[in-house]
Design a protein around this motif. Sequence first.
Motif, mmCIF file in Angstrom:
data_model
loop_
_atom_site.group_PDB
_atom_site.id
_atom_site.type_symbol
_atom_site.label_atom_id
_atom_site.label_comp_id
_atom_site.label_asym_id
_atom_site.label_seq_id
_atom_site.Cartn_x
_atom_site.Cartn_y
_atom_site.Cartn_z
ATOM 1 N N PHE A 185 0.845 -1.202 0.000
ATOM 2 C CA PHE A 185 0.000 0.000 0.000
ATOM 3 C C PHE A 185 0.882 1.256 0.000
ATOM 4 O O PHE A 185 0.620 2.210 -0.742
ATOM 5 C CB PHE A 185 -0.931 -0.028 1.216
ATOM 6 C CG PHE A 185 -1.799 1.193 1.326
ATOM 7 C CD1 PHE A 185 -2.571 1.629 0.253
ATOM 8 C CD2 PHE A 185 -1.860 1.913 2.512
ATOM 9 C CE1 PHE A 185 -3.375 2.759 0.354
ATOM 10 C CE2 PHE A 185 -2.660 3.045 2.614
ATOM 11 C CZ PHE A 185 -3.411 3.476 1.536
ATOM 12 N N ALA A 186 1.931 1.226 0.806
ATOM 13 C CA ALA A 186 2.828 2.394 0.883
ATOM 14 C C ALA A 186 3.439 2.690 -0.484
ATOM 15 O O ALA A 186 3.572 3.852 -0.880
ATOM 16 C CB ALA A 186 3.926 2.147 1.909
ATOM 17 N N GLY A 187 3.791 1.627 -1.210
ATOM 18 C CA GLY A 187 4.382 1.809 -2.540
ATOM 19 C C GLY A 187 3.369 2.377 -3.523
ATOM 20 O O GLY A 187 3.654 3.340 -4.245
ATOM 21 N N VAL A 188 2.181 1.793 -3.526
ATOM 22 C CA VAL A 188 1.141 2.232 -4.465
ATOM 23 C C VAL A 188 0.773 3.694 -4.213
ATOM 24 O O VAL A 188 0.686 4.500 -5.139
ATOM 25 C CB VAL A 188 -0.121 1.343 -4.334
ATOM 26 C CG1 VAL A 188 -1.281 1.932 -5.126
ATOM 27 C CG2 VAL A 188 0.183 -0.068 -4.810
ATOM 28 N N ALA A 189 0.557 4.036 -2.939
ATOM 29 C CA ALA A 189 0.087 5.389 -2.609
ATOM 30 C C ALA A 189 1.251 6.364 -2.375
ATOM 31 O O ALA A 189 1.031 7.513 -2.034
ATOM 32 C CB ALA A 189 -0.824 5.332 -1.380
ATOM 33 N N LYS A 190 2.492 5.863 -2.563
ATOM 34 C CA LYS A 190 3.693 6.716 -2.392
ATOM 35 C C LYS A 190 3.656 7.439 -1.047
ATOM 36 O O LYS A 190 3.725 8.675 -0.970
ATOM 37 C CB LYS A 190 3.771 7.737 -3.532
ATOM 38 C CG LYS A 190 4.990 7.513 -4.420
ATOM 39 C CD LYS A 190 5.070 8.535 -5.517
ATOM 40 C CE LYS A 190 6.525 8.711 -5.908
ATOM 41 N NZ LYS A 190 6.762 9.849 -6.751
ATOM 42 N N LEU A 191 3.521 6.683 -0.010
ATOM 43 C CA LEU A 191 3.303 7.265 1.321
ATOM 44 C C LEU A 191 4.614 7.697 1.989
ATOM 45 O O LEU A 191 5.663 7.062 1.787
ATOM 46 C CB LEU A 191 2.611 6.241 2.226
ATOM 47 C CG LEU A 191 1.247 5.758 1.755
ATOM 48 C CD1 LEU A 191 0.660 4.776 2.767
ATOM 49 C CD2 LEU A 191 0.280 6.929 1.546
ATOM 50 N N PRO A 192 4.528 8.735 2.818
ATOM 51 C CA PRO A 192 5.723 9.166 3.562
ATOM 52 C C PRO A 192 5.961 8.280 4.792
ATOM 53 O O PRO A 192 5.674 8.662 5.925
ATOM 54 C CB PRO A 192 5.387 10.607 3.966
ATOM 55 C CG PRO A 192 3.894 10.623 4.068
ATOM 56 C CD PRO A 192 3.379 9.628 3.071
ATOM 57 N N VAL A 193 6.467 7.089 4.527
ATOM 58 C CA VAL A 193 6.762 6.171 5.633
ATOM 59 C C VAL A 193 8.143 5.561 5.402
ATOM 60 O O VAL A 193 8.507 5.231 4.279
ATOM 61 C CB VAL A 193 5.663 5.073 5.772
ATOM 62 C CG1 VAL A 193 5.388 4.363 4.469
ATOM 63 C CG2 VAL A 193 6.028 4.059 6.858
ATOM 64 N N VAL A 194 8.911 5.457 6.479
ATOM 65 C CA VAL A 194 10.229 4.820 6.404
ATOM 66 C C VAL A 194 10.197 3.585 7.304
ATOM 67 O O VAL A 194 9.871 3.685 8.488
ATOM 68 C CB VAL A 194 11.351 5.797 6.843
ATOM 69 C CG1 VAL A 194 12.700 5.088 6.882
ATOM 70 C CG2 VAL A 194 11.402 6.993 5.898
ATOM 71 N N PHE A 195 10.486 2.447 6.708
ATOM 72 C CA PHE A 195 10.526 1.190 7.465
ATOM 73 C C PHE A 195 11.971 0.935 7.888
ATOM 74 O O PHE A 195 12.846 0.829 7.031
ATOM 75 C CB PHE A 195 10.030 0.027 6.595
ATOM 76 C CG PHE A 195 8.601 0.161 6.149
ATOM 77 C CD1 PHE A 195 7.563 -0.223 6.992
ATOM 78 C CD2 PHE A 195 8.281 0.673 4.894
ATOM 79 C CE1 PHE A 195 6.235 -0.095 6.587
ATOM 80 C CE2 PHE A 195 6.957 0.798 4.485
ATOM 81 C CZ PHE A 195 5.932 0.413 5.331
#
Length: 365
Positions: A185-195
Amino acid sequence: MNKPFMDEELPVIARFELRRRAYLGPDGVLHGRPPAFASNVDLLISLLRAMALTRAFDLKAVALQRTGRLGTYPVSLGEEAVSVGAASAMREEDVLLPSYRNTGAQLWRGVKMEEILLFWGGDERGNAFSGPKQDFPLSIPVASQTSHAAGVAYAFKLRKEPRVAVCMSGDGATSKGDMWEAMNFAGVAKLPVVFIVGNNQWAISVPRKLQTASETLAQKAIAAGFGGEQVDGNDVIAVRAATERALAAARAGEGPFLIEALTYRLGDHTTADDAARYRSPEEVQARWKEEPIARLRAYLVGKKAWGKEDEERLASECQARVEAAAASYLATPPRAPSSMFDHLYAELPHAYLGQRRELEGASDA
Ligand SMILES: Cc1ncc(C[n+]2csc(CCOP(=O)(O)OP(=O)(O)O)c2C)c(N)n1
Ligand SMILES: [Mg+2]
């Protein structure tokens, strides 16, 4: 690595590359092209202090558990640079979603030691902590924080806020469906999250190689359509530099990133574990040579920015702070048993009303 089947006659349609970041080696010497902040000695000393405090706190927590005054506790011995490096790169308004092994990150963010002790002592008031209130409580279910992080990042994106969700987990989390879904989901929506994946080589007694056939954990980001890198997780400079870079990119709208911080769990999984049952003392001994605190100390000593006196002062300061926190924790009266019925429901279901009345009656007696 498992060599995957590939028909050499077919045209290549995609290629992937992964890089590894490392500056401060176990020899206490800086290699490569370190980031600008590496010349800021005061900053490096603050990172050293934070790692030393985390280690001292862990020691005390284990002592409290062993004497029956704390519940199960997970130390982060040898992994302090992952927590401290990552948290120190964050802005206050970012959101930290830590795992149970990120005490160092919580301390850096301003959570008090007595609050952390309260939590592990079974008192939920420990989660109403000081520091950024928007940070999440540490996650004990493996990987559940990953989908929460994607949700937090989605909110930032919808509100157009230049903030980033920092999701911390272990290597084992990357083998779970939750994390794949969150990354997808983070990839698809280009989310500002760092794992940030603290790869300490073990998921309790399961070694890294039995968890996944993937050559690296960083490459799992590629399947989700974003970037990743492997970092020397015992090099606090590298962890901080990698996190800073990933946070800046996420803040600028460039989407998620995954940092695999290679480290080693020098301690037991938790106080409920005995790691000697599944790994040799020789293996652990060898890994002590790579631990993060000694190498930063050696570097600072080499720069004449740190000496024996500083070390002694730091040790007694950490000791005093930890003892004071433990005393405050131990002096906190427990909550009434009936508090277990609070906060879960807006209106307590009928079945529980009777139970609460019964319990309150019993404690009145
Ligand atoms: C959903 C879930 N399944 C199982 C457990 C039991 N458990 C606790 S820690 C752990 C291993 C996690 O390993 P890793 O993600 O590498 O983190 P580490 O403990 O090494 O920091 C497991 C299986 C759990 N807490 N949550
Ligand atoms: Mg692990």
